[in-house]
Design a protein around this motif. Structure first.
Motif, PDB file in Angstrom:
ATOM      1  N   GLN A 526      -5.934  31.877   5.445  1.00 49.41           N
ATOM      2  CA  GLN A 526      -6.193  30.176   5.092  1.00 49.41           C
ATOM      3  C   GLN A 526      -7.051  30.137   3.892  1.00 49.41           C
ATOM      4  N   GLU A 527      -7.276  31.026   3.046  1.00 46.85           N
ATOM      5  CA  GLU A 527      -8.202  30.763   2.093  1.00 46.85           C
ATOM      6  C   GLU A 527      -7.444  30.357   0.841  1.00 46.85           C
ATOM      7  N   TRP A 528      -7.096  29.260   1.005  1.00 47.68           N
ATOM      8  CA  TRP A 528      -6.165  28.636  -0.005  1.00 47.68           C
ATOM      9  C   TRP A 528      -6.333  28.902  -1.569  1.00 47.68           C
ATOM     10  N   GLY A 529      -7.461  28.606  -1.829  1.00 41.31           N
ATOM     11  CA  GLY A 529      -8.060  28.576  -3.238  1.00 41.31           C
ATOM     12  C   GLY A 529      -7.815  29.884  -3.953  1.00 41.31           C
ATOM     13  N   GLU A 530      -8.282  31.002  -2.925  1.00 40.61           N
ATOM     14  CA  GLU A 530      -8.136  32.353  -3.443  1.00 40.61           C
ATOM     15  C   GLU A 530      -6.786  32.827  -3.528  1.00 40.61           C
ATOM     16  N   ALA A 585       5.274  33.316  -6.778  1.00 44.34           N
ATOM     17  CA  ALA A 585       5.687  31.952  -7.048  1.00 44.34           C
ATOM     18  C   ALA A 585       6.027  31.505  -5.362  1.00 44.34           C
ATOM     19  N   LYS A 586       6.433  32.144  -4.712  1.00 38.09           N
ATOM     20  CA  LYS A 586       6.833  31.911  -3.330  1.00 38.09           C
ATOM     21  C   LYS A 586       5.522  31.431  -2.449  1.00 38.09           C
ATOM     22  N   CYS A 587       4.645  32.431  -2.681  1.00 37.08           N
ATOM     23  CA  CYS A 587       3.318  31.985  -1.943  1.00 37.08           C
ATOM     24  C   CYS A 587       2.716  30.860  -2.686  1.00 37.08           C
ATOM     25  N   ALA A 588       2.646  30.713  -3.735  1.00 41.14           N
ATOM     26  CA  ALA A 588       2.013  29.459  -4.455  1.00 41.14           C
ATOM     27  C   ALA A 588       2.697  28.012  -3.827  1.00 41.14           C
ATOM     28  N   ILE A 589       4.073  28.237  -3.801  1.00 39.53           N
ATOM     29  CA  ILE A 589       4.993  27.056  -3.493  1.00 39.53           C
ATOM     30  C   ILE A 589       4.286  26.799  -2.002  1.00 39.53           C
ATOM     31  N   GLU A 590       4.296  27.675  -1.232  1.00 35.89           N
ATOM     32  CA  GLU A 590       3.883  27.537   0.329  1.00 35.89           C
ATOM     33  C   GLU A 590       2.745  26.711   0.519  1.00 35.89           C
ATOM     34  N   VAL A 591       1.762  27.434  -0.431  1.00 38.24           N
ATOM     35  CA  VAL A 591       0.301  26.855  -0.394  1.00 38.24           C
ATOM     36  C   VAL A 591       0.208  25.483  -0.587  1.00 38.24           C
ATOM     37  N   GLY A 619     -17.213  22.849  -5.040  1.00 39.14           N
ATOM     38  CA  GLY A 619     -16.984  21.824  -6.096  1.00 39.14           C
ATOM     39  C   GLY A 619     -15.677  21.017  -5.838  1.00 39.14           C
ATOM     40  N   ALA A 620     -15.049  21.510  -4.814  1.00 37.65           N
ATOM     41  CA  ALA A 620     -13.860  20.969  -4.431  1.00 37.65           C
ATOM     42  C   ALA A 620     -13.817  19.561  -3.891  1.00 37.65           C
ATOM     43  N   ASN A 621     -13.075  18.471  -4.335  1.00 33.06           N
ATOM     44  CA  ASN A 621     -13.098  17.174  -3.839  1.00 33.06           C
ATOM     45  C   ASN A 621     -11.625  16.957  -3.316  1.00 33.06           C
ATOM     46  N   GLY A 622     -11.514  16.824  -1.775  1.00 35.56           N
ATOM     47  CA  GLY A 622     -10.248  16.834  -1.228  1.00 35.56           C
ATOM     48  C   GLY A 622      -9.092  17.649  -1.645  1.00 35.56           C
ATOM     49  N   PRO A 623      -7.745  17.331  -1.814  1.00 33.30           N
ATOM     50  CA  PRO A 623      -6.722  18.345  -2.142  1.00 33.30           C
ATOM     51  C   PRO A 623      -6.908  18.606  -3.653  1.00 33.30           C
ATOM     52  N   GLY A 624      -7.805  17.956  -4.388  1.00 33.24           N
ATOM     53  CA  GLY A 624      -7.958  18.349  -5.966  1.00 33.24           C
ATOM     54  C   GLY A 624      -8.942  19.685  -6.113  1.00 33.24           C
ATOM     55  N   GLY A 625      -9.897  19.345  -6.678  1.00 33.23           N
ATOM     56  CA  GLY A 625     -10.916  20.479  -6.930  1.00 33.23           C
ATOM     57  C   GLY A 625     -10.367  21.562  -7.309  1.00 33.23           C
ATOM     58  N   THR A 626     -10.580  22.825  -6.716  1.00 34.16           N
ATOM     59  CA  THR A 626     -10.241  24.233  -7.192  1.00 34.16           C
ATOM     60  C   THR A 626      -8.670  24.129  -7.337  1.00 34.16           C
ATOM     61  N   ILE A 627      -7.890  23.767  -6.314  1.00 30.68           N
ATOM     62  CA  ILE A 627      -6.377  23.833  -6.366  1.00 30.68           C
ATOM     63  C   ILE A 627      -6.005  23.056  -7.691  1.00 30.68           C
ATOM     64  N   VAL A 628      -6.135  21.719  -7.745  1.00 28.79           N
ATOM     65  CA  VAL A 628      -5.709  21.023  -8.973  1.00 28.79           C
ATOM     66  C   VAL A 628      -6.146  21.787 -10.253  1.00 28.79           C
ATOM     67  N   GLU A 629      -7.275  22.429 -10.434  1.00 29.82           N
ATOM     68  CA  GLU A 629      -7.884  22.941 -11.524  1.00 29.82           C
ATOM     69  C   GLU A 629      -6.813  24.093 -11.874  1.00 29.82           C
ATOM     70  N   LEU A 630      -6.738  24.859 -10.739  1.00 32.11           N
ATOM     71  CA  LEU A 630      -5.745  25.978 -10.706  1.00 32.11           C
ATOM     72  C   LEU A 630      -4.373  25.895 -11.518  1.00 32.11           C
ATOM     73  N   SER A 631      -3.888  24.905 -11.130  1.00 36.52           N
ATOM     74  CA  SER A 631      -2.461  24.512 -11.421  1.00 36.52           C
ATOM     75  C   SER A 631      -2.236  23.750 -12.560  1.00 36.52           C
ATOM     76  N   SER A 632      -3.433  23.348 -13.316  1.00 32.83           N
ATOM     77  CA  SER A 632      -3.553  22.858 -14.729  1.00 32.83           C
ATOM     78  C   SER A 632      -3.314  23.948 -15.783  1.00 32.83           C
TER      79      SER A 632
END
Length: 632
Positions: A526-530, A585-591, A619-632
């Motif tokens: 459950q280390e979603w960002g990594e 891709a499957k892993c990213a979709i599930e996360v 630096g993460a803010n809610g479901p954004g932060g690192t996650i949104v940055e990675l997907s951009s």
């Protein structure tokens, strides 16, 4: 109007500055960027030419080459503003867009450049490369047509023009262009391999078009000019099959089998040519012939197992397995696994191996009264035993070991873990230094979900040969399956460049098996960002692989490796069907779905994403932060 403004309308430079400008071009081509910048400075420092459009554009191009991208765009746009009718400025702007993989924008720039210089060969070539790269096939055909019209004497013009029609499935026109081109050429010497490749490429176009008779005629008429004889024979045999002429393919496949008696496709082709695919006795006679002709070849002894059953199957299976046990062939189970689709054969294999083990454990010698060995197999030393006292014909001591090893894999296949572990432990007790036994045991433990112990056993295998990169990689993979990510990185570090971070090095080397397994391990913990970071690294590798084909668009036409080039293009079109991409891709979709359903809470910047604490990465803010940055 100022003198500088009036000068902008005149693109030409006086002789001294023009000589400097040509030196700038040469410096860029030779990657002498510092010298190029020095010369641009000399021109632009002159008040009369401080706004010279093409010099500004070239300065931007050089700055882009040394990584100063923002400055580069500033200079190129400034040059364009000063002279929108300069083909050089538009060309340079296209090169900048291409370097950022903005291929659609690059095409627009090249087309603008061609408005002002429609016969510029360099721009046309670069436009055609970008078009084939993004598979704008119709645009590629039109551009190759222009190049062909401008330079009809160049070989690349003909080949590129023909290939454009081939990729558009206009086979008739592609073949016509190549045929007309060949009429203008002379074979240069007795071994013109480029001409040979061209002929095979032309023949592949005829075959793809369905003109099998024309393809056969073309192939036979040019036989003396084709030097890749294996491809020639394979194509010839295939064409005879397509024309329903199996009788003509027999001699061809006999030649192919003789050239490589361990290629199963050649045997299948010969069976089809002889029309004995469903005739067991004739097939067995064929295999017997090649067993005698090629006694060191394994395939003629293996193929009878596919078409026989019952006692006849056992009569071929026993000597085959005894021979491989005596030689010590680790992949024997992989070789025979295709037989397991037949339950009767699987049971016969199990009973045979158990009987062999019983014989060896009892007397360390095989019985000789009723071996059921075919005459063609009598030359195997392992089955020609005379008596217990005859040590020269006794089986090697390792025979029992390999029988144990096979049976462990056999029971693992049928998910009988207890029996599998029993036999692999017997094998380890027999020979505790054989690496394959530990890898087998680790695999059995992995199949029952005991990843922790499987990783420990695989580590034992690695310790037996620390110089083996394969074992090192397997050990790291098993540690990742056990969610020991740091340990896996340290294990891989034994084979990475000294002084570098192993994870960074493996990313640089596009080691995607490691990154996909890492992503899945982070997902499990459950280390979603990594996890997302690793998935996006894999995606970036696939983008790089697609971009790496760019240089081959000109190289393959120049070297005439045309069939390989078409195969490359078709591979790139389905590249993301690769299992590594699917896993990532499957892993990213599930996360992403998990994060959407379970948004992360706002936390302080000094916390990290953990499983129990509900915290986020720095630096993460809610479901954004690192996650949104990675997907951009």
């Amino acid at each position: 109007m100022s003198s500088s403004a009036s000068q902008l309308k005149n693109k030409s430079l006086p002789p001294k500055e023009n000589a400097l400008f040509k030196r700038i071009l040469r410096c860029y081509e030779q990657k002498l960027y510092k010298n190029g910048l020095k010369f641009t400075k000399q021109i632009l420092n002159n008040p009369l030419y401080g706004e010279h459009a093409e010099t500004l554009a070239m300065k931007g191009l050089i700055l882009n080459a040394i990584g100063r991208r923002e400055e580069a765009y500033g200079y190129v746009r400034r040059g364009l503003r000063n002279d929108l009718k300069s083909h050089t400025c538009w060309h340079v702007y296209g090169l900048l867009q291409r370097s950022e993989r903005k291929y659609d924008e690059a095409i627009k720039c090249y087309r603008n450049a061609l408005k002002w210089d429609p016969t510029n060969l360099q721009i046309l070539r670069e436009l055609s490369i970008v078009q084939i790269h993004i598979r704008d096939l119709r645009g590629y055909r039109d551009t190759r047509n222009q190049l062909f019209s401008l330079k009809p004497a160049q070989r690349a013009s003909w080949i590129g023009f023909a290939m454009a029609y081939h990729l558009l499935h206009d086979y008739k026109m592609a073949n016509r262009i190549l045929e007309d081109f060949r009429k203008t050429q002379n074979v240069r010497d007795a071994y013109d391999y480029e001409n040979s490749e061209l002929l095979l490429y032309q023949n592949s176009i005829l075959e793809e078009s369905g003109a099998y008779f024309e393809a056969l005629t073309h192939l036979l008429s040019n036989e003396k000019y084709i030097y890749d004889k294996t491809t020639f024979l394979e194509t010839l045999g295939r064409l005879h099959f397509r024309l329903s002429q199996p009788q003509h393919a027999r001699s061809i496949f006999r030649k192919l089998v003789s050239s490589n008696p361990d290629n199963i496709e050649y045997y299948r082709g010969l069976e089809k040519a002889m029309e004995i695919e469903d005739l067991k006795d004739q097939k067995l006679e064929l295999y017997k012939l090649y067993r005698e002709k090629f006694p060191r070849s394994n395939l003629p002894r293996r193929l009878p197992l596919d078409c026989t059953t019952g006692d006849e199957f056992l009569s071929y299976l026993r000597p085959y397995m005894l021979s491989t046990f005596a030689k010590g062939v680790p992949p024997l189970f992989t070789d025979l696994r295709s037989l397991y689709s037949n339950q009767e054969k699987a049971l016969a294999i199990e009973n045979l191996v158990l009987s062999i083990i019983a014989e060896l454990e009892e007397s360390t010698n095989f019985h000789t009264d009723d071996m059921g060995v075919p005459a063609a197999s009598k030359d195997f030393s392992i089955v020609n035993l005379t008596s217990k006292a005859d040590s020269s014909t006794a089986p090697p001591a390792s025979t029992l070991l390999w029988a144990y090893y096979y049976l462990a894999q056999h029971y693992d296949y049928f998910e009988n873990t207890e029996a599998a572990l029993s036999y692999v432990n017997k094998a380890i007790a027999h020979t505790p230094t054989l690496i394959e036994l530990f890898t087998c045991k680790a695999k059995i433990l992995k199949h029952v979900g005991d990843f922790e112990q499987a990783a420990d056993v695989m580590d034992e295998a690695r310790d037996l040969d620390t110089a083996d990169r394969y074992l090192n990689s397997k050990s790291a993979k098993y540690h990742l399956r056990a969610n020991r990510i740091e340990t896996a990185a340290n294990v891989c570090g034994k084979f990475t460049r000294e002084g570098t971070n192993p994870v960074d090095y493996l990313n640089e080397m596009q080691c995607m098996w490691f990154q996909t397994e890492c992503a899945l391990a982070y997902q499990r913990t459950q280390e979603w960002g990594e996890a997302l970071k690793k998935c996006h690294e894999v995606d970036r590798h696939f983008n790089e692989i697609v971009d790496d084909q760019y240089d081959f668009h000109t190289y393959c036409l120049r070297k005439m490796t045309l069939k390989s080039y078409v195969q490359l293009l078709r591979l790139e079109d389905v590249l993301r069907a690769h299992p590594f991409y699917f896993k990532a891709a499957k892993c990213a979709i599930e996360v992403y779905l998990h994060l959407y359903d379970n948004p992360l809470k706002d936390t302080s910047n000094d916390e990290q994403i953990t499983t129990g604490g509900g915290t986020t990465s720095p630096g993460a803010n809610g479901p954004g932060g690192t996650i949104v940055e990675l997907s951009s």
